[in-house]
Design an enzyme around this catalytic site. Sequence first.
Site, PDB file in Angstrom:
ATOM      1  N   SER A  51     -17.073 -21.757  -2.570  1.00  0.00           N
ATOM      2  CA  SER A  51     -16.467 -23.346  -2.002  1.00  0.00           C
ATOM      3  C   SER A  51     -15.218 -23.276  -3.023  1.00  0.00           C
ATOM      4  O   SER A  51     -14.644 -24.071  -2.583  1.00  0.00           O
ATOM      5  CB  SER A  51     -16.909 -24.653  -1.978  1.00  0.00           C
ATOM      6  N   GLU A  58     -24.695 -15.210   3.782  1.00  0.00           N
ATOM      7  CA  GLU A  58     -24.984 -16.007   4.629  1.00  0.00           C
ATOM      8  C   GLU A  58     -25.763 -14.958   6.238  1.00  0.00           C
ATOM      9  O   GLU A  58     -25.108 -13.836   5.782  1.00  0.00           O
ATOM     10  CB  GLU A  58     -23.658 -17.231   5.087  1.00  0.00           C
ATOM     11  N   GLU A  89     -27.374 -25.683   5.515  1.00  0.00           N
ATOM     12  CA  GLU A  89     -26.347 -26.688   5.367  1.00  0.00           C
ATOM     13  C   GLU A  89     -26.677 -27.171   7.305  1.00  0.00           C
ATOM     14  O   GLU A  89     -25.984 -26.246   8.420  1.00  0.00           O
ATOM     15  CB  GLU A  89     -25.219 -26.379   5.201  1.00  0.00           C
TER      16      GLU A  89
HETATM   17  O1  KIV Z   1     -19.739 -22.283  -1.129  1.00  0.00           O
HETATM   18  C1  KIV Z   1     -21.004 -23.471  -1.694  1.00  0.00           C
HETATM   19  O2  KIV Z   1     -20.608 -24.248  -1.938  1.00  0.00           O
HETATM   20  C2  KIV Z   1     -22.242 -23.590  -1.001  1.00  0.00           C
HETATM   21  C3  KIV Z   1     -22.941 -25.060  -0.250  1.00  0.00           C
HETATM   22  C4  KIV Z   1     -21.887 -25.458  -0.307  1.00  0.00           C
HETATM   23  C5  KIV Z   1     -24.274 -24.308  -0.284  1.00  0.00           C
HETATM   24  O3  KIV Z   1     -22.739 -22.484  -0.288  1.00  0.00           O
END
Ligand code: KIV
Length: 272
Positions: free
Chosen positions: A53, A123, A190
């Site tokens: 993220s 993932e 998620e």
């Molecule tokens: O990249 C991220 O912040 C995540 C979280 C939303 C679990 O994978």
Amino acid sequence: MSVSKKEIKKVTTNVLQEMKRGGQKISMLTAYDYTMAKIVDDAGIDVILVGDSASNVMAGHETTLPITLDQMIYHASSVVRAVNRALIVVDLPFGSYQGNSKEALNSSIKIMKESGAHAVKLEGGKEVKESIERILTAGIPVMGHLGLTPQSIYKFGTYNVRAIEEEEAKRLIDDAKLLENTGCFAIVLEKIPAKLAERVAKEIEIPVIGIGAGGGVDGQVLVFHDMVGLNNEFHPRFLRRYLNLYDEIKGAVGNYIKDVKSSDFPNSSEQY
Ligand code: KIV
């Protein structure tokens, strides 16, 4: 009294397992740089996720896809320098593990070697089983991630809640069991229905950390920037904002500009 580094009981994957067994909830937040990671660790967080993220909140990309392995390592090594207690997990970025299991292993080794982090996250379910097995052969702990998996956004088409339909819910339960049996030490779920997430947490023994997955799981994770309100454009139902830093910082910057323009700053005690 300050606590020396040696006295701090570090969070390990075993500690997380004990927490689940003891019914103690696990707290997890993202961090991407030294200063924020230090605050989050000093506050007592259990797990810090150097999430992909960062692609959104640090670099301003629309998706998590553009961030590179070297950029993730840059963020992760900044976090590692700040942290004394938390377990540090780093996302394997898009394109660094989907090709084949050897690539997944090489990317994971590069992250561990160059950043000093403690574990990787990836993932997917059965499609990444072989990669997880190969990463584990190098002694690298792996966290899974099911439900809404943002690296597949162009397959899903939306960021809507996943696994509402029975068929997808069943696949998710099977994948969670497969990740546990393959050797993952924990799983992120998620944006899925709370009842489904609770069922998964009850049916597997490894910790299940939720984001938008309700309160029946073993812990919670949020993106730091969302939790402290640095981002004022993202309002999903699952997000609890503990601060409104966007407005606070904007106000402070506005005051600074005003003081500079009016020659109020610096005053006589703010100079040499
Ligand atoms: O990249 C991220 O912040 C995540 C979280 C939303 C679990 O994978």
